[in-house]
Write a protein that holds these residues in place. Structure first.
Motif, PDB file in Angstrom:
ATOM      1  N   ALA A 232     -52.763  71.713 -62.060  1.00 20.86           N
ATOM      2  CA  ALA A 232     -51.544  71.118 -62.009  1.00 20.86           C
ATOM      3  C   ALA A 232     -51.394  70.837 -63.954  1.00 20.86           C
ATOM      4  CB  ALA A 232     -50.674  71.112 -61.743  1.00 20.86           C
ATOM      5  N   PHE A 233     -51.778  69.820 -63.875  1.00 24.31           N
ATOM      6  CA  PHE A 233     -52.125  68.778 -65.926  1.00 24.31           C
ATOM      7  C   PHE A 233     -52.724  69.423 -66.293  1.00 24.31           C
ATOM      8  CE2 PHE A 233     -53.959  66.234 -68.135  1.00 24.31           C
ATOM      9  CZ  PHE A 233     -52.548  65.039 -68.390  1.00 24.31           C
ATOM     10  N   GLN A 234     -53.794  69.790 -66.061  1.00 29.30           N
ATOM     11  CA  GLN A 234     -54.634  70.486 -66.966  1.00 29.30           C
ATOM     12  C   GLN A 234     -53.600  72.411 -67.653  1.00 29.30           C
ATOM     13  OE1 GLN A 234     -57.712  69.685 -68.535  1.00 29.30           O
ATOM     14  NE2 GLN A 234     -56.846  71.106 -69.184  1.00 29.30           N
ATOM     15  N   ILE A 235     -53.071  72.707 -66.505  1.00 31.66           N
ATOM     16  CA  ILE A 235     -52.593  74.139 -66.685  1.00 31.66           C
ATOM     17  C   ILE A 235     -51.725  73.100 -67.750  1.00 31.66           C
ATOM     18  CG2 ILE A 235     -51.776  76.154 -66.525  1.00 31.66           C
ATOM     19  CD1 ILE A 235     -52.808  75.504 -63.699  1.00 31.66           C
ATOM     20  N   GLU A 344     -42.949  62.509 -58.014  1.00 27.43           N
ATOM     21  CA  GLU A 344     -42.344  62.425 -59.410  1.00 27.43           C
ATOM     22  C   GLU A 344     -43.404  62.381 -59.985  1.00 27.43           C
ATOM     23  OE1 GLU A 344     -38.444  59.569 -58.025  1.00 27.43           O
ATOM     24  OE2 GLU A 344     -40.195  58.915 -59.867  1.00 27.43           O
ATOM     25  N   PHE A 345     -44.215  62.450 -59.633  1.00 24.32           N
ATOM     26  CA  PHE A 345     -45.515  62.341 -60.280  1.00 24.32           C
ATOM     27  C   PHE A 345     -46.291  63.821 -60.847  1.00 24.32           C
ATOM     28  CE2 PHE A 345     -50.619  61.789 -61.154  1.00 24.32           C
ATOM     29  CZ  PHE A 345     -49.866  60.986 -62.421  1.00 24.32           C
ATOM     30  N   THR A 346     -45.782  63.785 -59.653  1.00 25.95           N
ATOM     31  CA  THR A 346     -46.902  65.732 -59.129  1.00 25.95           C
ATOM     32  C   THR A 346     -45.862  66.652 -60.688  1.00 25.95           C
ATOM     33  OG1 THR A 346     -48.318  65.665 -57.415  1.00 25.95           O
ATOM     34  CG2 THR A 346     -47.670  67.537 -58.372  1.00 25.95           C
ATOM     35  N   GLU A 347     -44.457  66.301 -59.846  1.00 24.74           N
ATOM     36  CA  GLU A 347     -43.794  66.766 -61.033  1.00 24.74           C
ATOM     37  C   GLU A 347     -43.525  66.854 -62.648  1.00 24.74           C
ATOM     38  OE1 GLU A 347     -38.446  66.994 -60.467  1.00 24.74           O
ATOM     39  OE2 GLU A 347     -39.715  67.122 -58.928  1.00 24.74           O
ATOM     40  N   PHE A 348     -44.060  66.071 -62.519  1.00 23.28           N
ATOM     41  CA  PHE A 348     -43.896  64.517 -64.208  1.00 23.28           C
ATOM     42  C   PHE A 348     -45.971  65.742 -65.125  1.00 23.28           C
ATOM     43  CE2 PHE A 348     -46.507  62.016 -66.865  1.00 23.28           C
ATOM     44  CZ  PHE A 348     -45.627  62.127 -67.941  1.00 23.28           C
ATOM     45  N   VAL A 349     -46.410  65.855 -64.447  1.00 20.58           N
ATOM     46  CA  VAL A 349     -47.558  65.900 -65.415  1.00 20.58           C
ATOM     47  C   VAL A 349     -47.215  67.817 -65.729  1.00 20.58           C
ATOM     48  CG1 VAL A 349     -49.448  64.528 -63.950  1.00 20.58           C
ATOM     49  CG2 VAL A 349     -49.092  67.215 -62.940  1.00 20.58           C
ATOM     50  N   ILE A 350     -46.131  68.559 -64.750  1.00 22.28           N
ATOM     51  CA  ILE A 350     -45.817  69.381 -65.887  1.00 22.28           C
ATOM     52  C   ILE A 350     -44.971  69.970 -66.500  1.00 22.28           C
ATOM     53  CG2 ILE A 350     -45.157  72.391 -65.248  1.00 22.28           C
ATOM     54  CD1 ILE A 350     -45.855  71.285 -62.113  1.00 22.28           C
TER      55      ILE A 350
END
Lengths: 354, 354
Positions: A232-235, A344-350
């Motif tokens: 998800a971060f890469q996208i 929160e971290f996963t939300e943040f990366v997008i």
């Protein structure tokens, strides 16, 4: 745990300095690498390894991989302060890949300053980057008095799995850049992300699980969480490059139309190719595979991405993948505070704009 | 054992082809790297990894590292045919370093043909070379059903030791090339050889000892034999470069005055610097550190090496080191035939003319 994640950075840097001191002397070399057969040149090793590594680290970076590792460790009920040395493993590996990637991509800038192979000679930069693939792995042995043989072996076998897949991912990515007619599927693109970016996330997760002695299913679920978050971060990265080039996001610290110039086959490009008529698709392929592009070429490519709603498509996919990542957290024996931080971290990366 | 050492090459290549097939398909990828999260691009991985590796291997090379490993295994009373897969480990590592070294040195030729980064793009060549640092290491895990956990761990810890020191050696060497005022000692030069070239020899030896379950003192003595033989080999290489440039040896397959052009601080150079008057020494330093050299510059540097009897000096040192290497063999429980082969091999590395 320290109040905010950023507060870990100085402690992580101290641990990295134990591994690769800013000032290298014979004593460090003998302790870490063993007695020389003849005589080390500590001044040479200082210039060849330590200087490039600290040049890069001192430019900034959030030490995300180290911090995420420490969050995992704490989530499993252990004291992260005691795991600081192991936190260096994914962090130094990551910075090694940055140096090597910049040579491979012929990048000119890194974190707003000249790429390392423009400051040092390319041979020095490259060797330092490659050394950073092995230096942190030796930490497992170096501190072996603390770590049972089973955990050391599990960590090495895990690292060999993941570092191999990293090179598969990088291989696919750069091969695609160089070819005009590459007809890749969405799933092949996501696999490239899972290998190239996801495997370092998996290393963070699996190392934390192995060193805190978690069962295999917990290691696997945490690895999937980290892998999918990295995808998800890469996208998110690909989206940001386009949004920034369209003037819609903040300063991304990269050049305008960077991904188009490099000919990256991103999820946005794959979608645009499949949604365009044959002539438009061919034109996009031409621009991406050209050795040089004018500003008009870049704008034309960006317009094709825009007309096909590629940013929206990519964001939807990233959100789906992030949701799947977070679903893995439901199965994990983490405390509530850690669970919240990770979501929160996963939300943040997008949603990040830098 | 097969009649002559060269007869092993086809069997070694077959074992390498099990690790990295000439034709990569999804089945191989799933078996070796595990199920993909999404979908592999086997055609891309074929082009990015397998093609460069086989391009290099098919040009020749004697597979010395694999063959030496098999000789050691047989010397310890085991059947080398059963160890063919492990023989790939040092061989593939070695070929990976060749690809990366050629990028670092900006070499134009390799084994009489264009260096790999001139055939493939530099990014593809570099990633393939780096992948070859990790692909063979996974073999230990891949074949783990055969190998007890203790041996796997011992092998990984040994590899991390040696691959770290390899990068120290390469770091010293390239740093020295790039600097004008490098005042290194003979012992520092020999340490660079021991790290850069010797560590791969040590891997060959220690892997054979670990996998055939030898005691620690045997592993250590064999490692020293292999390390010192590699140091002698490296000095032999430096001598050959000069002798060939002076027209005294056969075709070495390298360019005229290659080491002088690259600014290598060889044992011959260190000796010449210490034996010359200050002006001559400065002139030699200038030629070595210049970005480009005329043919006359090269001839002048070679003349300085000749006047100071540097070739003779280096040969004496190489012979001493080879004798020390062979003395280690006296302590080892090897059969007579193997003992003889190894002494011949050590003699050959200094006296070879190719």
């Amino acid at each position: 745990m320290r109040e905010t994640l950023a507060e870990w950075r100085p402690a992580v840097d101290e641990a990295i300095a134990d591994l690769v001191p800013r000032e290298i002397d014979d004593e460090h070399l003998e302790t870490f690498f063993g007695e020389p057969t003849y005589e080390y040149d500590s001044a040479g090793i200082q210039r060849a390894l330590s200087d490039p590594l600290w040049e890069l680290l001192d430019r900034g970076g959030k030490r995300w991989r180290a911090v995420l590792f420490l969050v995992f460790v704490e989530g499993f009920g252990e004291d992260p302060e005691e795991y600081l040395h192991y936190a260096c493993i994914p962090e130094v590996l990551h910075n090694g890949t940055i140096i090597v990637d910049d040579v491979e991509d012929e990048a000119t800038k890194r974190r707003g300053e000249p790429a390392l192979h423009h400051i040092y000679d390319q041979d020095v930069a490259l060797n330092a980057g490659n050394a950073m693939y092995f230096l942190p792995l030796k930490l497992l042995t170096q501190t072996q008095a603390d770590l049972p043989a089973e955990q050391r072996l599990a960590a090495y076998e895990m690292l060999m799995d993941e570092l191999n897949r990293t090179h598969l991912g990088q291989g696919m990515d750069i091969y695609w850049h160089n070819e005009h007619e590459v007809d890749i599927t969405t799933d092949q693109y996501l696999e490239m992300c899972a290998c190239k970016t996801g495997c370092l996330g998996r290393i963070v997760a699996r190392l934390a699980a192995i060193l805190t002695d978690q069962p295999a299913d917990v290691e696997q679920a945490l690895a999937t969480y980290a892998e999918l978050t990295a995808v998800a971060f890469q996208i998110g990265d690909d989206i940001l490059d386009v949004e920034n080039s369209l003037g819609r996001a903040g300063d991304f610290g990269k050049e305008f139309g960077n991904d188009v110039r490099e000919g990256k086959k991103t999820l946005l490009v794959i979608h645009a190719l499949s949604e365009s008529n044959p002539e438009t698709a061919d034109r996009l392929r031409d621009i991406l595979s050209a050795d040089t592009n004018t500003e008009d070429d870049i704008l034309e490519a960006l317009a094709i991405l825009e007309e096909t709603d590629s940013v929206e498509y990519a964001r939807e996919r990233a959100l789906d993948i992030a949701a799947t990542a977070c679903a893995e957290l439901d199965t994990l024996p983490l405390d509530d505070e850690t669970d919240r931080k990770l979501r929160e971290f996963t939300e943040f990366v997008i949603d990040r704009d830098v």
